[in-house]
Design an enzyme around this catalytic site. Structure first.
Site, mmCIF file in Angstrom:
data_model
loop_
_atom_site.group_PDB
_atom_site.id
_atom_site.type_symbol
_atom_site.label_atom_id
_atom_site.label_comp_id
_atom_site.label_asym_id
_atom_site.label_seq_id
_atom_site.Cartn_x
_atom_site.Cartn_y
_atom_site.Cartn_z
ATOM 1 C CG ASP A 1 45.278 42.636 32.410
ATOM 2 O OD1 ASP A 1 45.383 41.683 33.199
ATOM 3 O OD2 ASP A 1 44.220 42.903 31.797
ATOM 4 C CE LYS B 1 47.599 39.708 31.764
ATOM 5 N NZ LYS B 1 47.048 38.364 31.992
ATOM 6 C CG ASP C 1 34.336 40.241 31.374
ATOM 7 O OD1 ASP C 1 35.401 40.592 31.930
ATOM 8 O OD2 ASP C 1 34.261 39.246 30.609
ATOM 9 C CG HIS D 1 44.929 41.008 28.507
ATOM 10 N ND1 HIS D 1 45.417 39.970 27.737
ATOM 11 C CD2 HIS D 1 44.458 40.437 29.641
ATOM 12 C CE1 HIS D 1 45.228 38.830 28.378
ATOM 13 N NE2 HIS D 1 44.649 39.081 29.535
ATOM 14 C CD GLU E 1 42.314 41.736 36.112
ATOM 15 O OE1 GLU E 1 43.276 41.046 35.784
ATOM 16 O OE2 GLU E 1 41.577 42.278 35.240
ATOM 17 C CD GLU F 1 46.724 39.348 35.214
ATOM 18 O OE1 GLU F 1 45.524 39.583 34.977
ATOM 19 O OE2 GLU F 1 47.373 38.451 34.640
ATOM 20 C CG HIS G 1 38.169 40.393 34.094
ATOM 21 N ND1 HIS G 1 38.012 40.043 32.766
ATOM 22 C CD2 HIS G 1 39.409 39.958 34.450
ATOM 23 C CE1 HIS G 1 39.081 39.419 32.343
ATOM 24 N NE2 HIS G 1 39.955 39.353 33.338
ATOM 25 N NE ARG G 2 40.973 40.994 30.331
ATOM 26 C CZ ARG G 2 41.111 40.181 29.304
ATOM 27 N NH1 ARG G 2 40.854 40.621 28.083
ATOM 28 N NH2 ARG G 2 41.522 38.927 29.462
HETATM 29 O O1 G3P Z 1 43.483 38.706 37.113
HETATM 30 C C1 G3P Z 1 42.495 37.834 36.699
HETATM 31 C C2 G3P Z 1 42.478 37.614 35.217
HETATM 32 O O2 G3P Z 1 42.497 38.867 34.590
HETATM 33 C C3 G3P Z 1 43.622 36.784 34.728
HETATM 34 O O3 G3P Z 1 43.561 36.506 33.357
HETATM 35 O O4 G3P Z 1 44.031 36.878 30.975
HETATM 36 O O5 G3P Z 1 42.093 38.015 32.016
HETATM 37 O O6 G3P Z 1 44.406 38.735 32.564
HETATM 38 P P1 G3P Z 1 43.519 37.589 32.189
HETATM 39 MG MG MG Z 2 43.985 40.251 34.018
#
Ligand code: G3P
Ligand code: MG
Length: 248
Positions: free
Chosen positions: A46, A120, A237, A59, A44, A118, A17-18
């Site tokens: 953003d 945004k 993470d 993000h 993943e 993702e 995640h990121r």
């Molecule tokens: O894509 C999953 C998750 O990343 C969504 O929330 O705020 O971490 O981008 P956020």
């Molecule tokens: Mg995200």
């Protein structure tokens, strides 16, 4: 690299995640490289568009949370974004590191990872700028485009019907209204916050033929529960920790 083939071979996949953002500044090449090193199946991240129409990986809409700069991504040029330190306030002792472009991420990691892009922002043309790069690196089968914003997903689905669409949502959102806004968008996967997932949720998703990709799961025990429920992708993470938890 095809996400459905990987799913068929491995069952539940683990995405950083990121990136491996528990270990390095989020949404940076370092964080993505670490996720790869740790054995994550995908990452993943953003995406926003700069003032000069370049997809960059960051993000927030505003740069101040994750960099040493000020202002909105959409108002800054790529050169301005590149002058910022993406280690940001969370990593005060970290050496300066840049905000990556989507081009850099895909050119470095194509063929090595699955990408959950993702999106945004619903900035004009963002779907075209993103899809051009997906095409340039031939990673269509390795990409899921997700968004909390139904407008973004409508635009991707209309212009690029082959792109896999992930519909993001979290607890507390007005589902009925959002679901109505998604009418007509062919959804490949639902991307709910993990606390929303239980057996009835999974049954409903399977009935509709959706994959279920969830976030952000840093607790090994919860990751095992989600795997046992049949979740397709767990985003974390800490990819090493969750891969280890799911290795039994
Ligand atoms: O894509 C999953 C998750 O990343 C969504 O929330 O705020 O971490 O981008 P956020
Ligand atoms: Mg995200």
């Amino acid at each position: 690299m095809d996400i459905d083939t990987l799913l068929a071979e491995h069952g539940t996949l683990v995405f950083g995640h990121r990136g491996a953002s528990g270990y390095a500044p989020e949404n940076t090449m370092e964080s993505f490289g670490l996720a790869l090193e740790q054995g994550a199946h995908g990452i993943e991240f953003d995406v926003h568009l700069t003032a000069d129409s370049v997809p960059v990986v960051i993000h927030d809409f505003d740069v101040h949370t994750t960099t040493d700069g000020q202002g909105m991504v959409v108002d800054l040029t790529l050169e301005q974004i590149k002058s910022l330190n993406a280690a940001g306030p969370k990593w005060p002792k970290h050496a300066p590191i840049q905000v990556p472009t989507l081009d850099e991420v895909l050119s470095t990691l194509a063929g090595k990872l699955i990408f959950n892009i993702e999106v945004k922002a619903d900035t004009e043309n963002i779907e075209h700028r993103v899809a051009e790069l997906v095409g340039k690196y031939g990673v269509g089968d390795a990409v899921v485009v997700s968004s909390f914003n139904p407008v973004v997903l409508h635009r991707f689905a209309a212009a690029y019907p082959k792109i896999r669409i992930g519909y993001l949502y979290m607890d507390g959102e007005p589902y009925t209204q959002l679901a109505q806004m998604m009418t007509g968008v062919p959804i490949y996967a639902r991307h709910p916050y993990h606390a929303m997932i239980d057996t009835p949720y999974m049954n409903a998703a399977r009935q509709h033929g959706y994959k279920v990709n969830t976030w952000t799961v840093n607790d090994p025990e919860r990751a095992r529960q989600l795997r046992d429920l049949g979740v397709d992708v767990v985003m974390t993470d800490f990819p090493d920790r969750i891969l280890h938890a799911l290795s039994d």
